[in-house]
Enzyme design. Structure first.
Site, PDB file in Angstrom:
ATOM      1  N   SER A 142     -20.992  18.611  20.608  1.00  0.00           N
ATOM      2  CA  SER A 142     -21.939  17.973  21.535  1.00  0.00           C
ATOM      3  C   SER A 142     -23.380  18.382  20.916  1.00  0.00           C
ATOM      4  O   SER A 142     -23.655  19.063  20.357  1.00  0.00           O
ATOM      5  CB  SER A 142     -21.982  18.795  23.050  1.00  0.00           C
ATOM      6  OG  SER A 142     -22.896  18.520  23.786  1.00  0.00           O
ATOM      7  N   TYR A 155     -21.101  27.043  26.746  1.00  0.00           N
ATOM      8  CA  TYR A 155     -20.851  25.734  26.375  1.00  0.00           C
ATOM      9  C   TYR A 155     -21.651  25.569  24.864  1.00  0.00           C
ATOM     10  O   TYR A 155     -20.896  25.164  23.988  1.00  0.00           O
ATOM     11  CB  TYR A 155     -21.192  24.627  27.294  1.00  0.00           C
ATOM     12  CG  TYR A 155     -21.015  23.289  26.970  1.00  0.00           C
ATOM     13  CD1 TYR A 155     -19.314  22.939  26.997  1.00  0.00           C
ATOM     14  CD2 TYR A 155     -21.756  22.448  26.560  1.00  0.00           C
ATOM     15  CE1 TYR A 155     -19.120  21.603  26.603  1.00  0.00           C
ATOM     16  CE2 TYR A 155     -21.443  20.893  26.246  1.00  0.00           C
ATOM     17  CZ  TYR A 155     -20.160  20.701  26.190  1.00  0.00           C
ATOM     18  OH  TYR A 155     -19.760  19.375  26.040  1.00  0.00           O
TER      19      TYR A 155
HETATM   20  N1  LIG Z   1     -18.817  13.945  28.902  1.00  0.00           N
HETATM   21  C1  LIG Z   1     -19.839  14.100  28.123  1.00  0.00           C
HETATM   22  O1  LIG Z   1     -20.987  13.620  28.465  1.00  0.00           O
HETATM   23  C2  LIG Z   1     -19.623  14.842  26.858  1.00  0.00           C
HETATM   24  C3  LIG Z   1     -20.733  14.967  25.957  1.00  0.00           C
HETATM   25  C4  LIG Z   1     -20.740  15.857  24.793  1.00  0.00           C
HETATM   26  C5  LIG Z   1     -19.471  16.407  24.318  1.00  0.00           C
HETATM   27  N2  LIG Z   1     -18.542  16.173  25.583  1.00  0.00           N
HETATM   28  C6  LIG Z   1     -17.014  16.728  24.994  1.00  0.00           C
HETATM   29  O2  LIG Z   1     -16.093  15.945  24.690  1.00  0.00           O
HETATM   30  C7  LIG Z   1     -14.989  16.448  25.022  1.00  0.00           C
HETATM   31  C8  LIG Z   1     -13.966  15.465  26.267  1.00  0.00           C
HETATM   32  O3  LIG Z   1     -15.037  15.818  27.251  1.00  0.00           O
HETATM   33  P1  LIG Z   1     -14.876  14.886  28.571  1.00  0.00           P
HETATM   34  O4  LIG Z   1     -16.067  14.608  29.257  1.00  0.00           O
HETATM   35  O5  LIG Z   1     -13.892  13.667  28.392  1.00  0.00           O
HETATM   36  O6  LIG Z   1     -14.026  16.067  29.802  1.00  0.00           O
HETATM   37  P2  LIG Z   1     -13.095  15.699  30.793  1.00  0.00           P
HETATM   38  O7  LIG Z   1     -13.301  14.152  31.400  1.00  0.00           O
HETATM   39  O8  LIG Z   1     -13.126  16.708  31.646  1.00  0.00           O
HETATM   40  O9  LIG Z   1     -11.675  15.868  30.001  1.00  0.00           O
HETATM   41  C9  LIG Z   1     -11.331  17.001  29.272  1.00  0.00           C
HETATM   42  C10 LIG Z   1     -10.051  16.912  28.717  1.00  0.00           C
HETATM   43  O10 LIG Z   1      -9.641  17.853  28.190  1.00  0.00           O
HETATM   44  C11 LIG Z   1      -8.440  18.616  28.811  1.00  0.00           C
HETATM   45  N3  LIG Z   1      -8.202  20.141  28.968  1.00  0.00           N
HETATM   46  C12 LIG Z   1      -9.078  20.747  29.532  1.00  0.00           C
HETATM   47  N4  LIG Z   1      -8.713  21.998  29.585  1.00  0.00           N
HETATM   48  C13 LIG Z   1      -7.371  22.053  29.195  1.00  0.00           C
HETATM   49  C14 LIG Z   1      -6.550  23.026  28.529  1.00  0.00           C
HETATM   50  N5  LIG Z   1      -6.960  24.222  28.983  1.00  0.00           N
HETATM   51  N6  LIG Z   1      -5.682  22.583  27.781  1.00  0.00           N
HETATM   52  C15 LIG Z   1      -5.391  21.335  27.106  1.00  0.00           C
HETATM   53  N7  LIG Z   1      -6.305  20.274  27.629  1.00  0.00           N
HETATM   54  C16 LIG Z   1      -7.430  20.639  28.501  1.00  0.00           C
HETATM   55  C17 LIG Z   1      -8.319  17.571  30.052  1.00  0.00           C
HETATM   56  O11 LIG Z   1      -6.964  17.332  30.532  1.00  0.00           O
HETATM   57  P3  LIG Z   1      -5.914  18.370  31.624  1.00  0.00           P
HETATM   58  O12 LIG Z   1      -7.127  18.722  32.611  1.00  0.00           O
HETATM   59  O13 LIG Z   1      -4.825  17.536  31.961  1.00  0.00           O
HETATM   60  O14 LIG Z   1      -5.726  19.423  30.940  1.00  0.00           O
HETATM   61  C18 LIG Z   1      -9.069  16.479  29.686  1.00  0.00           C
HETATM   62  O15 LIG Z   1      -7.890  15.460  29.095  1.00  0.00           O
HETATM   63  C19 LIG Z   1     -15.238  17.787  25.469  1.00  0.00           C
HETATM   64  O16 LIG Z   1     -14.865  18.645  24.188  1.00  0.00           O
HETATM   65  C20 LIG Z   1     -16.628  17.772  25.757  1.00  0.00           C
HETATM   66  O17 LIG Z   1     -17.262  19.162  25.610  1.00  0.00           O
HETATM   67  C21 LIG Z   1     -18.398  15.506  26.553  1.00  0.00           C
END
Ligand SMILES: NC(=O)c1ccc[n+]([C@@H]2O[C@H](COP(=O)([O-])OP(=O)(O)OC[C@H]3O[C@@H](n4cnc5c(N)ncnc54)[C@H](OP(=O)(O)O)[C@@H]3O)[C@@H](O)[C@H]2O)c1
Length: 292
Positions: A142, A155
């Site tokens: 990120s 984070y």
């Molecule tokens: N959204 C943003 O603005 C943003 C910006 C920069 C970086 N990111 C990064 O992008 C990645 C995805 O983020 P997102 O925004 O798509 O998040 P999200 O919508 O909360 O999705 C998170 C995913 O991770 C899974 N997960 C969470 N805990 C888990 C566990 N203990 N074991 C296995 N799977 C798990 C969740 O599925 P389950 O709940 O089914 O397990 C879900 O599929 C993350 O690493 C985040 O830090 C996001």
């Protein structure tokens, strides 16, 4: 890795958010997919949609904080497809909370979710890649890994850790056919954590922070694998010049982070772990193990 057709990718965090876009982008490359996350029902829904497009997909409910589950995930991918060519360590969560009040177990658990799980899964996938002389690891970091934001110490630290981990992997395996890339998205609209926090609170990060989309993040993943890119920042406008300025002047970086106020939606976002006046209860308690 130029040719992705019929190769196999594991994607963690593939049940919702950015991971589903990454899965669709790799399916468009005709890769075999192994989808991992805790929610069986959501994974099966994503897998079903992708199978309809003609690719081979298995859904493996996995809690990435559980080492045995990671071993089972690698065994499932090996068993079904005979090996892993690409690993996308995408699962992760935010930890927005005043740091002096965060639970110690929560610190440990979020490090395990955001960083240790990626390092262990990579460790488990690498022997097969080394034996075949081919493989690519993609770590989802990120912009928070480049500048640590307030209320987000765990984070920021874990996302910075993924950048260092990727750099070390690239150096060590250079010239072996194995490589690694790190992706640093800014605020992602349309799906994922920022989008949900914005929906829940009605508060947006300042326009100074810029934005991106989950589709742009997914194309960056494909580009990283195909062109062996070390580090891709996905944000509009580009923050790379600011990253350079910040490296030259850390005080400027601090000022800019405060001005951008990008963390505001998360601080106001009580659903995202923020429990007034107490210890963070955390996603840990709402989501240990697999579900459905
Ligand atoms: N959204 C943003 O603005 C943003 C910006 C920069 C970086 N990111 C990064 O992008 C990645 C995805 O983020 P997102 O925004 O798509 O998040 P999200 O919508 O909360 O999705 C998170 C995913 O991770 C899974 N997960 C969470 N805990 C888990 C566990 N203990 N074991 C296995 N799977 C798990 C969740 O599925 P389950 O709940 O089914 O397990 C879900 O599929 C993350 O690493 C985040 O830090 C996001």
């Amino acid at each position: 890795m130029k040719e992705l057709t019929q190769r196999t990718a594991i994607i963690t965090g593939a049940s919702r958010g950015i991971g589903t876009y990454v899965a669709r982008a790799l399916a468009a490359e005709k890769m075999n997919l192994v989808l991992a996350a805790r929610s069986r029902q959501n994974l099966e829904r994503v897998a079903g949609g992708l199978r309809a497009s003609g690719v081979k997909v298995i859904a493996v409910p996995t809690d990435v904080t559980d080492r045995k589950a990671l071993e089972a995930l690698v065994a499932a991918a090996d068993g079904e497809f005979g090996g892993i060519d690409v690993l996308v360590n995408n699962a992760g969560a935010l930890t927005v909370f005043p740091y002096h009040r965060i639970g110690i177990e929560d610190v440990e658990w979020f490090v395990r979710l955001n960083l240790t799980s990626a390092m262990i899964l990579t460790r488990l996938a690498l022997p097969g890649m080394v034996a075949r002389g081919s493989g690519h690891i993609v770590n989802m970091s990120s912009i928070a890994g480049i500048w640590g934001p307030p209320f987000d110490e765990v984070y920021g630290a874990t996302k910075a850790g993924l950048i260092g981990f990727t750099q070390s992997l690239r150096q060590e395996y250079h010239g072996t056919g194995i490589s690694a890339s790190v992706i640093c998205p800014g605020y992602v609209e349309e799906a994922g954590t920022y989008h949900e926090a914005k929906q829940a609170t009605g508060i947006k990060a300042s326009a100074l922070s810029g934005r991106t989309t989950p589709a742009a993040v997914a194309s960056a993943v494909v580009k990283a694998i195909r062109s062996d890119r070390p580090h891709i920042i996905v944000n509009t406008p580009s923050v790379r010049p600011l990253a350079v300025l910040t490296a030259l002047s850390p005080r400027f970086g601090e000022w800019l982070t405060r001005r951008a106020n990008g963390y505001a939606p998360f601080v106001k976002g009580a659903p995202l772990n923020l429990k007034a006046g107490g210890q963070m209860t955390g996603l840990r308690h709402s989501g240990g193990g697999t579900s459905d």
